[in-house]
Design an enzyme around this catalytic site. Structure first.
Site, PDB file in Angstrom:
ATOM      1  N   TYR A   1       0.831  -1.208   0.000  1.00 13.64           N
ATOM      2  CA  TYR A   1       0.000   0.000   0.000  1.00 13.64           C
ATOM      3  C   TYR A   1       0.865   1.256   0.000  1.00 13.64           C
ATOM      4  CZ  TYR A   1      -3.344   3.532   1.458  1.00 13.64           C
ATOM      5  OH  TYR A   1      -4.108   4.661   1.525  1.00 13.64           O
ATOM      6  N   GLU A   2       1.976   1.213   0.736  1.00 11.27           N
ATOM      7  CA  GLU A   2       2.858   2.376   0.838  1.00 11.27           C
ATOM      8  C   GLU A   2       3.897   2.412  -0.280  1.00 11.27           C
ATOM      9  OE1 GLU A   2       4.342   2.557   4.863  1.00 11.27           O
ATOM     10  OE2 GLU A   2       2.394   3.253   5.597  1.00 11.27           O
TER      11      GLU A   2
ATOM     12  N   TYR B   1      -7.463  10.301  10.613  1.00  9.45           N
ATOM     13  CA  TYR B   1      -6.864  10.650  11.900  1.00  9.45           C
ATOM     14  C   TYR B   1      -7.381  12.003  12.396  1.00  9.45           C
ATOM     15  CZ  TYR B   1      -3.595   6.868  10.804  1.00  9.45           C
ATOM     16  OH  TYR B   1      -3.038   5.657  10.483  1.00  9.45           O
TER      17      TYR B   1
ATOM     18  N   VAL C   1      -5.553  -1.714   7.551  1.00 10.26           N
ATOM     19  CA  VAL C   1      -6.827  -2.407   7.388  1.00 10.26           C
ATOM     20  C   VAL C   1      -6.922  -2.821   5.927  1.00 10.26           C
ATOM     21  CG1 VAL C   1      -9.342  -2.215   7.519  1.00 10.26           C
ATOM     22  CG2 VAL C   1      -7.908  -1.086   9.251  1.00 10.26           C
TER      23      VAL C   1
ATOM     24  N   GLY D   1     -10.450   0.293  11.605  1.00  9.23           N
ATOM     25  CA  GLY D   1      -9.374   1.211  11.987  1.00  9.23           C
ATOM     26  C   GLY D   1      -9.736   2.025  13.214  1.00  9.23           C
TER      27      GLY D   1
END
Length: 175
Positions: free
Chosen positions: A37-38, A148, A104, A114
């Site tokens: 994902y990153e 967040y 997730v 999450g």
């Protein structure tokens, strides 16, 4: 930290539980999914043996919380994980809880997994009398940054992360 289950607005059961040594393969799988994902899958050098030693050996360096979602037929599926450890704030004179990884799986995003992981970690931090809970997020990850912020987290933009690893760490240690 006892396991718990909650039913989200879609009626799906989500169970959180601390990882055990038998979960090492799943933890590594989550780490690799996060790296994909990153956009950095080639940077994962962790192995099951390293995770077993460092998470469940004589001196555990971190803890892992796993999330599972139950489908309509009653089967439970791994949905996400959080890997965390304690740091220490000299300014507040208390330990902190540092969230190293939160991930997730795409098919379970939007179900509250999450949020449940972060809420549980906040309770752990409070129970352990931590002065704060911290984590980092990639600047390009707008979905995570928005998530967040929706939970009340603030970005500490004046701080720059410094890292010494690989050759730089070896050279620093040899000075």
């Amino acid at each position: 930290m006892p396991p718990n289950a909650d039913t989200n607005s879609s009626g799906r059961k989500i169970r959180l539980a601390p990882a055990t040594e038998s979960d090492v393969g799943l933890i590594l799988w989550f780490i690799k999914q996060l790296a994909l994902y990153e956009k950095a899958p080639d940077q994962v050098t962790a192995t099951e043996d390293l995770l077993r030693q460092n998470l469940f050996g004589p001196r555990p360096y971190a803890e892992v919380l796993l999330a599972h979602v139950t489908d309509d037929s009653g089967h439970e599926h791994p949905a996400g994980f959080a890997l965390y450890f304690h740091n220490f704030s000299t300014w507040v004179g208390r330990p902190g809880l540092y969230l190293e990884d939160l991930f997730v799986c795409a098919e379970y995003r939007g179900l509250g997994v999450g949020r449940m992981l972060l809420e549980r970690l906040a309770r752990v931090a409070r129970e352990r009398e931590c002065g704060r809970m911290e984590w980092v997020v990639l600047d390009w990850n707008q979905p995570a940054r928005g998530f967040y912020a929706s939970l009340g987290a603030k970005e500490m933009t004046e701080w720059i992360i410094c890292r010494a690893d690989g050759r730089a760490l070896e050279e620093m240690a040899a000075m």
